[in-house]
Design a protein around this motif. Sequence first.
Motif, PDB file in Angstrom:
ATOM      1  N   VAL A  61      -3.180   8.804   4.318  1.00  0.00           N
ATOM      2  CA  VAL A  61      -4.136   7.943   3.258  1.00  0.00           C
ATOM      3  C   VAL A  61      -3.339   6.991   2.653  1.00  0.00           C
ATOM      4  N   LEU A  62      -3.667   5.822   2.517  1.00  0.00           N
ATOM      5  CA  LEU A  62      -3.353   4.800   1.936  1.00  0.00           C
ATOM      6  C   LEU A  62      -4.221   4.452   0.719  1.00  0.00           C
ATOM      7  N   ASN A  63      -3.936   5.060  -0.452  1.00  0.00           N
ATOM      8  CA  ASN A  63      -4.442   4.992  -1.859  1.00  0.00           C
ATOM      9  C   ASN A  63      -4.334   3.613  -2.607  1.00  0.00           C
ATOM     10  N   LYS A  64      -5.116   3.189  -3.495  1.00  0.00           N
ATOM     11  CA  LYS A  64      -4.966   2.067  -4.269  1.00  0.00           C
ATOM     12  C   LYS A  64      -5.280   0.699  -3.371  1.00  0.00           C
ATOM     13  N   MET A  65      -6.067   0.961  -2.496  1.00  0.00           N
ATOM     14  CA  MET A  65      -6.589  -0.219  -1.681  1.00  0.00           C
ATOM     15  C   MET A  65      -6.957  -1.512  -2.393  1.00  0.00           C
ATOM     16  N   ASP A  66      -7.448  -0.914  -3.669  1.00  0.00           N
ATOM     17  CA  ASP A  66      -8.045  -2.316  -4.562  1.00  0.00           C
ATOM     18  C   ASP A  66      -7.017  -3.096  -4.819  1.00  0.00           C
ATOM     19  N   LEU A  67      -5.697  -2.737  -4.717  1.00  0.00           N
ATOM     20  CA  LEU A  67      -4.407  -3.489  -5.132  1.00  0.00           C
ATOM     21  C   LEU A  67      -3.606  -4.316  -4.044  1.00  0.00           C
ATOM     22  N   ALA A  68      -4.208  -4.319  -2.770  1.00  0.00           N
ATOM     23  CA  ALA A  68      -3.311  -4.880  -1.697  1.00  0.00           C
ATOM     24  C   ALA A  68      -3.928  -5.646  -0.727  1.00  0.00           C
ATOM     25  N   GLN A  69      -3.488  -6.064   0.056  1.00  0.00           N
ATOM     26  CA  GLN A  69      -4.198  -6.869   1.357  1.00  0.00           C
ATOM     27  C   GLN A  69      -4.183  -5.796   2.608  1.00  0.00           C
ATOM     28  N   CYS A  70      -5.266  -5.203   2.348  1.00  0.00           N
ATOM     29  CA  CYS A  70      -5.559  -3.999   3.334  1.00  0.00           C
ATOM     30  C   CYS A  70      -5.269  -4.170   4.758  1.00  0.00           C
ATOM     31  N   ASP A  71      -5.527  -5.166   5.509  1.00  0.00           N
ATOM     32  CA  ASP A  71      -5.250  -5.722   6.873  1.00  0.00           C
ATOM     33  C   ASP A  71      -3.728  -5.478   6.968  1.00  0.00           C
ATOM     34  N   HIS A  72      -3.053  -6.064   6.244  1.00  0.00           N
ATOM     35  CA  HIS A  72      -1.361  -6.145   6.354  1.00  0.00           C
ATOM     36  C   HIS A  72      -1.067  -4.650   6.159  1.00  0.00           C
ATOM     37  N   SER A  73      -1.456  -3.820   5.323  1.00  0.00           N
ATOM     38  CA  SER A  73      -0.904  -2.787   5.013  1.00  0.00           C
ATOM     39  C   SER A  73      -1.140  -1.764   6.297  1.00  0.00           C
ATOM     40  N   LEU A  74      -2.530  -1.896   6.768  1.00  0.00           N
ATOM     41  CA  LEU A  74      -2.505  -1.084   8.077  1.00  0.00           C
ATOM     42  C   LEU A  74      -1.671  -1.502   9.117  1.00  0.00           C
ATOM     43  N   GLU A  75      -1.363  -2.650   9.189  1.00  0.00           N
ATOM     44  CA  GLU A  75      -0.650  -3.215  10.361  1.00  0.00           C
ATOM     45  C   GLU A  75       0.888  -2.529  10.109  1.00  0.00           C
ATOM     46  N   TRP A  76       1.603  -2.517   8.799  1.00  0.00           N
ATOM     47  CA  TRP A  76       2.852  -1.959   8.691  1.00  0.00           C
ATOM     48  C   TRP A  76       2.677  -0.620   8.596  1.00  0.00           C
ATOM     49  N   ALA A  77       1.686   0.139   8.497  1.00  0.00           N
ATOM     50  CA  ALA A  77       1.789   1.500   8.544  1.00  0.00           C
ATOM     51  C   ALA A  77       1.694   1.993   9.981  1.00  0.00           C
ATOM     52  N   GLU A  78       0.902   1.371  10.727  1.00  0.00           N
ATOM     53  CA  GLU A  78       0.769   1.333  12.169  1.00  0.00           C
ATOM     54  C   GLU A  78       2.184   1.090  12.750  1.00  0.00           C
ATOM     55  N   SER A  79       2.851   0.492  12.303  1.00  0.00           N
ATOM     56  CA  SER A  79       4.075  -0.141  13.025  1.00  0.00           C
ATOM     57  C   SER A  79       5.052   1.063  13.089  1.00  0.00           C
ATOM     58  N   SER A  80       4.901   1.940  12.288  1.00  0.00           N
ATOM     59  CA  SER A  80       6.037   2.991  11.886  1.00  0.00           C
ATOM     60  C   SER A  80       5.959   4.008  13.028  1.00  0.00           C
ATOM     61  N   GLY A  81       4.699   3.974  13.733  1.00  0.00           N
ATOM     62  CA  GLY A  81       4.708   4.793  15.010  1.00  0.00           C
ATOM     63  C   GLY A  81       4.180   6.072  14.794  1.00  0.00           C
ATOM     64  N   ARG A  82       4.001   6.521  13.468  1.00  0.00           N
ATOM     65  CA  ARG A  82       3.823   8.132  13.137  1.00  0.00           C
ATOM     66  C   ARG A  82       2.197   8.214  13.200  1.00  0.00           C
ATOM     67  N   TRP A  83       1.318   7.304  13.072  1.00  0.00           N
ATOM     68  CA  TRP A  83      -0.157   7.620  13.251  1.00  0.00           C
ATOM     69  C   TRP A  83      -0.787   6.800  13.885  1.00  0.00           C
ATOM     70  N   LYS A  84      -1.701   7.242  14.490  1.00  0.00           N
ATOM     71  CA  LYS A  84      -2.664   6.423  15.319  1.00  0.00           C
ATOM     72  C   LYS A  84      -3.725   5.861  14.236  1.00  0.00           C
ATOM     73  N   LYS A  85      -4.205   4.783  14.546  1.00  0.00           N
ATOM     74  CA  LYS A  85      -5.122   3.870  13.508  1.00  0.00           C
ATOM     75  C   LYS A  85      -6.168   4.583  13.199  1.00  0.00           C
ATOM     76  N   GLU A  86      -6.873   5.505  14.106  1.00  0.00           N
ATOM     77  CA  GLU A  86      -7.888   6.540  13.702  1.00  0.00           C
ATOM     78  C   GLU A  86      -7.509   7.465  12.734  1.00  0.00           C
ATOM     79  N   HIS A  87      -6.539   7.777  12.507  1.00  0.00           N
ATOM     80  CA  HIS A  87      -5.855   8.817  11.607  1.00  0.00           C
ATOM     81  C   HIS A  87      -5.283   8.272  10.275  1.00  0.00           C
ATOM     82  N   MET A  88      -5.551   6.980  10.059  1.00  0.00           N
ATOM     83  CA  MET A  88      -5.412   6.404   8.929  1.00  0.00           C
ATOM     84  C   MET A  88      -6.499   5.895   8.110  1.00  0.00           C
ATOM     85  N   VAL A  89      -6.563   6.201   6.619  1.00  0.00           N
ATOM     86  CA  VAL A  89      -7.818   5.755   5.812  1.00  0.00           C
ATOM     87  C   VAL A  89      -7.183   5.035   4.666  1.00  0.00           C
ATOM     88  N   LEU A  90      -7.884   3.751   4.339  1.00  0.00           N
ATOM     89  CA  LEU A  90      -7.579   3.274   3.244  1.00  0.00           C
ATOM     90  C   LEU A  90      -8.501   3.929   2.211  1.00  0.00           C
TER      91      LEU A  90
END
Length: 267
Positions: free
Chosen positions: A33-62
């Motif tokens: 769960v990536l909280n405080k989405m109202d403070l960040a560039q959400c597309d960039h945040s998802l890309e960074w999180a996905e690059s960690s290799g720990r979660w599939k995109k469908e297991h990430m929520v803003l």
Amino acid sequence: IAHLIYNACTQIPLTGLNPLLKNIMRARPNLLVLNKMDLAQCDHSLEWAESSGRWKKEHMVLTNCIDNGSPSVKELMQTILRVCFKKGGEQQETEAEAMSITLMVIGLPNVGKSSVINALRRNYLHKGKAAPVGKLPGVTRAVQGKIKVSRNPEVYVLDTPGVMLPSVPSTEVAFKLALAGVVEEHLVGPVEMLADYLLFLLNQHNLLEYVEFYRLSGACEDIDTFLLHAARRLNAFMTGGLPDTSRAARDFLLRFRRGKLGLMTIN
């Protein structure tokens, strides 16, 4: 505990991942769960999180758990059910109604773990806060009892204290954590130093809302000049009439954390 929610801040999706919790996450199905989405560039945040290799995109929520009307809370519940039952559609809902789910929320301090729990409870039970929240890290100091957040399906959540990184590898990482409010400012150095780093990032990302608010003629690259001007703009003076640059620096940081100076993913 059957499942885990790893709660991170959308502003620091990669810096906010604690390596101490890797083994725990491998042992249990989990979602990010990536909280405080109202403070960040959400597309960039998802890309960074996905690059960690720990979660599939469908297991990430803003999420934005402060906004009562945010659809992100409903999306979070749908993702919880999808991760817990690994199915979709009516069969998933039928199984969820017949079972009780218990999750544990883990993550760094002050990334909104308690706010996520309260948002679920508010939306699905129509009840008030059950998990304490605050502006500074360290409000939750012990694992809380099971908090019911939904009746149908029956979902319980355990709130936990933030688990800090075992070590901070660099000054830059420390600054990123402090800008996001994960650690208190005084632990990384003088407030003016942190304000200097923020000014550098805003200019680097071409986020110049601060120019308009502080009534500057253009982007400023010198922190001393900026803080003197900001202090006068805020009418912040010390005894004797000197501009209070420390107060100006704190105001600058606070406005950034409230999203008043533009949306930025710090990673």
